[in-house]
Design an enzyme around this catalytic site. Structure first.
Site, PDB file in Angstrom:
ATOM      1  N   GLY A 111       0.783   5.456   1.397  1.00  0.00           N
ATOM      2  CA  GLY A 111       0.427   5.941   3.041  1.00  0.00           C
ATOM      3  C   GLY A 111       1.165   7.717   2.362  1.00  0.00           C
ATOM      4  N   GLY A 136       0.589  -1.171  -0.069  1.00  0.00           N
ATOM      5  CA  GLY A 136      -0.092   0.410   0.050  1.00  0.00           C
ATOM      6  C   GLY A 136       1.036   0.769   0.386  1.00  0.00           C
ATOM      7  N   ASP A 156      -3.854  11.628  11.289  1.00  0.00           N
ATOM      8  CA  ASP A 156      -4.655  10.922  10.025  1.00  0.00           C
ATOM      9  C   ASP A 156      -5.509   9.706   9.886  1.00  0.00           C
ATOM     10  OD1 ASP A 156      -5.070  10.593   7.835  1.00  0.00           O
ATOM     11  OD2 ASP A 156      -3.234   9.749   6.936  1.00  0.00           O
TER      12      ASP A 156
END
Ligand SMILES: *[C@@H]1O[C@H](CO)[C@@H](O)[C@H](O)[C@H]1NC(C)=O
Ligand SMILES: *[C@@H]1O[C@H](CO)[C@@H](O)[C@H](O)[C@H]1NC(C)=O
Ligand SMILES: *[C@@H]1O[C@H](CO)[C@@H](O)[C@H](O)[C@H]1NC(C)=O
Ligand SMILES: *[C@@H]1O[C@H](CO)[C@@H](O)[C@H](O)[C@H]1NC(C)=O
Ligand SMILES: *[C@@H]1O[C@H](CO)[C@@H](O)[C@H](O)[C@H]1NC(C)=O
Ligand SMILES: *[C@@H]1O[C@H](CO)[C@@H](O)[C@H](O)[C@H]1NC(C)=O
Ligand SMILES: *[C@@H]1O[C@H](CO)[C@@H](O)[C@H](O)[C@H]1NC(C)=O
Ligand SMILES: *[C@@H]1O[C@H](CO)[C@@H](O)[C@H](O)[C@H]1NC(C)=O
Ligand SMILES: *[C@@H]1O[C@H](CO)[C@@H](O)[C@H](O)[C@H]1NC(C)=O
Ligand SMILES: *[C@@H]1O[C@H](CO)[C@@H](O)[C@H](O)[C@H]1NC(C)=O
Length: 815
Positions: free
Chosen positions: A533, A531, A649
């Site tokens: 970020g 992933g 976040d």
């Protein structure tokens, strides 16, 4: 020839009746048969049980093991999954267990008898002249005689369970089982006493000695006490015929809609369980749910006293209740201790390290392991107040008798092992400090092999034999710190360049330093992307030397790489000092030239995003557990770690799921890495659209409350299983979940939020609590938002949730 017999319509009617009659008797034969004189049941073969007319209950041989080599004679809910035993034959309190090829027979002498495989009679109810045995729709197993009376019935000989329609008269008891699978008499008894008092007792096993009661109705000397579970589902005790007191605070569930039973569970609580009756379509999600319990606060209630070892959990253990609805009692060991018997955790724990002795005691050889929110109240031999944590630690360290210190500002208690009546939970507060020897090679070793061996050579030198650098357990990490400290003491005089100093600092904070080459190999040249970020891309990897332990490597992007070495080190160190079940663990880092990388434990179950918004909706209970886990992780970051960490976040992509779907917050501590570059413009907002608190856009200070806001949004997403902003939503009102949720709450239509989610609908009170907490969290005015501690307490139901105002009301009223 005009006789009745040949009348075609009558003949037709006759045939029809005949057919119907046959059909009915076939149905009856299939699902229901009484045992009559001469007939029998056998533990093997088709005739091993009989059923109630409805088919809801069965009576017969219940296999105790997968191998079907041992059986109980029992009554159980046949229609539910799992099936639940509600009565079993006992000799006094011991379950009667018989081998295969045993038979139950209503003999010619009108006596019901259970014979084992040798033809030996092992059980027989105390009733003569029985002409039949029948299992009624209530679950009551009865012997009937020729007059239709019941000389014996299971409802009058209960084991650990009562059913709707069943009452316990004075001088009867329920006895818990030893465990869910062990039917032998357990540690608790609920007695309807002849003196008019309803009492829960801990019972010594196997002597049966009763310790002091842990709960009593206090109706002593009342006349005619009865414990009643009436046929419309009310569970209460009554005295003098009509003075009723409900036993649990649970609502009354109608027996037409729910199967139900009340059972004295192995952990000492009487719980009311229900299971939905879906006569038309049974669903795989149906299950038994506990909806009420007595006593409610088991950990505080079942406590050892001078009378003996009746604590919920034994020595050196602590008690907590499962987070889910059933609130099962759990015993766990103090850090560094292990269960005496892993199958019977209530027996307590023993230290898994060399216990300190006052001879040759050297304080420098001990350290503390911290257990937040844990206490053994009433166990101290010395108490200081006011004091601070450093003094508390120092005082225990200096004392060769002190094995545990509990510090809760401004109090310090010193305790000796063994410890009793341990408790853990948000409401306990403070922390326990468990003292243990630093260099004990017998420290708990939970890894596959013991990776570090410490060999004592002489008084001053220790040689470390490191067969593998990093274990996954906290204890190994503790060892590693010590090892690292020793390494740095012995080598720092020789090599004194800057890199090495940094490495040493890192080592002291329990982190491994990786080379770029190592990580390149571990990730197979950064091949598999997990992933990306706000701070860089994450790759999957495996450490060959550590049993192929899976890791996640985050390659930080250039913004982070611009920081000075010192800043980078400080940030990474503060991340490394966090230790919490609900945080992703940082294992190490790499810092070579432009290459800055963080190495984390790998999370096998992916992110919350894919879990929540995948093809099938995850179970409500699992989702509720995840909510609580995230709240605890965030609470830890805000209030419990050494320096406060604001995440900035929080969103579903940043919540990863570990084993058993334990949620773990990732990417924390990184916001500060980019601080140097940050100015307060919209582009620098460190958050993700939809989760960002309004103060980011204003000139007000950014505090931990920004995380509370994002958590509120996330909470709504988890409850409703949909994203906050859904552009393809059915109507405009439903586009933004946060607004829609408040509208639904205001209109009393929470059902709309969990539409078609039957598990959640069934638990609508918790849904309501969660939504109310979420609305508090997303208040536009930061000061109205609760702290994460309050949030966690409200979610757990430990404190009440007030009715939240409109999230934007404060702002609009001052504009
Ligand atoms: C089972 O019971 C039924 C009814 O009592 C009887 O007709 C049948 O023969 C029995 N079967 C066996 C295998 O014993
Ligand atoms: C009892 O339960 C078993 C297993 O679920 C099922 O196969 C059987 O049909 C049930 N019997 C009755 C009479 O409902
Ligand atoms: C099942 O039982 C048989 C004899 O009753 C025994 O020999 C066998 O080991 C058992 N199997 C298991 C898996 O327990
Ligand atoms: C019941 O238990 C007692 C001991 O508690 C034992 O003496 C007796 O034999 C048992 N009865 C049967 C039928 O097994
Ligand atoms: C059983 O029946 C016999 C004869 O009908 C009678 O004498 C006896 O009292 C009965 N026993 C019981 C316990 O009812
Ligand atoms: C079985 O026993 C019950 C209870 O005595 C009785 O009401 C019912 O008629 C009996 N059923 C049959 C088929 O004998
Ligand atoms: C069961 O008890 C409740 C509460 O006392 C009462 O309202 C209800 O009528 C009772 N039901 C029956 C069948 O007695
Ligand atoms: C019912 O019980 C309560 C408390 O147990 C007692 O105060 C009250 O007097 C009782 N009422 C009657 C009518 O007995
Ligand atoms: C089952 O079906 C019947 C008729 O088809 C209906 O009346 C009843 O409400 C249904 N029950 C449930 C629990 O859905
Ligand atoms: C615990 O239970 C397991 C399985 O039932 C058994 O194999 C094991 O021997 C038990 N351990 C102890 C210490 O009794």
């Amino acid at each position: 020839m005009d006789t009745d017999a040949t009348n075609p319509s009558l003949l037709f009617l006759f045939l029809l009746l005949l057919l119907l009659g046959r059909g009915l008797s076939l149905v009856a034969a299939k699902s229901y048969q009484n045992l009559t004189v001469g007939s029998s049941l056998s533990s093997s073969g088709p005739n091993s049980s009989i059923f109630s007319p409805s088919g809801d209950f069965a009576f017969g041989f219940w296999p105790l093991d997968a191998n079907s080599s041992l059986f109980l004679l029992a009554v159980w809910f046949n229609a539910t999954s799992p099936q639940v035993v509600v009565w079993f034959a006992t000799n006094n309190t011991d379950p009667v267990q018989v081998p295969a090829k045993s038979t139950l027979q209503l003999t010619q002498a009108s006596q019901l008898s259970l014979f084992d495989s040798n033809g030996q009679e092992v059980w027989s109810p105390d009733a003569a002249n029985a002409t039949g045995v029948s299992l009624l729709d209530s679950g009551n197993l009865v012997l009937y005689d020729s007059s239709g009376a019941f000389p014996w019935q299971s409802f009058q000989n209960p084991t650990d369970t009562i059913l709707p329609g069943q009452s316990l008269a004075e001088n009867s008891e329920l006895r818990s089982k030893m465990s869910d699978s062990d039917f032998s008499p357990g540690r608790f008894e609920l007695a309807v006493q002849g003196d008019g008092n309803l009492v829960f007792y801990p019972v010594a096993v196997p002597t049966g000695h009763k310790y002091h009661a842990y709960w009593a109705s206090g109706t002593q000397y009342a006349k005619m006490l009865q414990l009643v579970f009436n046929s419309s589902g009310s569970l209460y005790y009554q005295v003098e015929n009509n003075n009723q007191t409900a036993l649990t605070s649970a609502a009354v569930y109608s027996p037409t809609d729910f199967y139900q039973h009340a059972t004295l569970d192995p952990d000492g609580a009487l719980r009311l369980y229900i299971y939905p009756k879906n006569n038309n379509n049974t669903k795989s999600t149906d299950k038994w749910n506990a909806v009420g319990m007595l006593p409610a606060n088991l950990c505080q209630t079942i406590q050892a006293d001078s009378d003996g070892g009746a604590a919920a959990c034994g020595f050196n253990a602590y008690c907590s209740l499962d987070d889910d609805q059933s609130k099962q009692l759990k015993c766990e060991c103090a850090l560094g201790c292990k269960f005496v018997d892993t199958n019977r955790t209530y027996l307590g724990c023993i230290p898994d390290f060399a216990v300190q002795s006052c001879e040759q005691y050297q304080r420098s050889q001990y350290l503390f392991l911290e257990m937040p929110n844990t206490d053994w109240p009433g166990d101290s031999y010395e108490h200081y107040t006011p004091t601070d944590e450093d003094m508390c630690r120092a005082s225990c360290l200096a004392d060769c008798l002190c094995s545990v210190a509990v510090f809760r500002m401004p109090d310090c208690w010193k305790m000796k092992m063994p410890l009793t009546n341990g408790q853990q939970g948000m409401s306990v507060g403070g922390k326990a400090l468990i003292k243990m020897p630093k260099t004990d090679a017998s420290l708990p070793n939970q890894g596959p092999q013991n990776p570090i061996t410490i060999v004592k050579k002489d008084r001053n030198t220790l040689i470390l034999v490191i067969s593998a650098l990093l274990g996954s357990s906290g204890f190994l990490n503790v060892l590693f710190i010590i090892a690292a400290a020793i390494v740095s003491f012995s080598f720092c005089n020789r090599t004194k360049n800057k890199k090495n100093q940094i490495a040493q600092t890192m080592l002291r904070s329990n982190l491994r330093v990786f080379t770029y080459k190592e990580l390149e190999e571990a990730t197979d040249n950064f091949r598999e992307e997990l992933g990306s970020g706000g701070f860089g891309i994450v790759y999957k990897g495996a450490l060959a030397a550590e049993f192929h332990m899976a890791i996640a490597v985050k390659k930080l992007d250039r913004a982070a790489a611009k920081e000075s070495e010192q800043e980078f080190t400080n940030e990474v160190r503060s991340i490394a000092q966090t230790h919490h079940k609900n945080l992703v663990k940082l294992l190490g880092f790499c810092n070579e030239g432009n290459h800055r990388m963080l190495v984390y434990e790998y999370m096998s179950n992916g992110s919350l995003t894919s879990f929540l918004f995948g093809c099938t909706r995850p179970e409500w209970n699992k989702r509720a557990q995840i909510v609580l886990g995230i709240a605890r992780g965030l609470l830890y970051l805000h209030e419990e770690c050494t320096t406060q960490i604001i995440h900035c976040d929080i969103k579903s992509q940043n919540i990863l799921l570990g084993d058993n779907f334990i949620p773990k917050i990732s990417d924390f501590g990184l916001a500060k890495l980019l601080r140097a570059d940050q100015t307060r413009t919209n582009t620098a907002i460190r958050g993700t659209k939809g989760y960002v608190a309004p103060e980011w856009f204003k000139n007000s200070a950014v505090t931990a409350k920004v995380d509370v806001y994002s958590f509120g949004i996330l909470l709504l997403e988890i409850v409703c299983c949909r994203k906050n902003v859904q552009t393809e939503a059915a109507t405009e009102e439903t586009t933004v979940l946060a607004y829609w949720a408040y509208d639904c709450f205001k209109d009393g239509r929470l059902d709309l939020l969990v539409d078609s989610d039957e598990e959640a609908m069934f638990d609508i009170r918790r849904v309501e609590r969660f939504v109310m907490v979420a609305i508090w969290c997303i208040q536009e005015e930061p000061s109205l938002r609760p702290s994460m501690r309050k949030v966690a307490q409200m979610l757990e139901g430990a404190v009440a949730v007030a009715v939240p105002p409109d999230p934007s009301s404060y702002i609009s009223s001052i504009v």
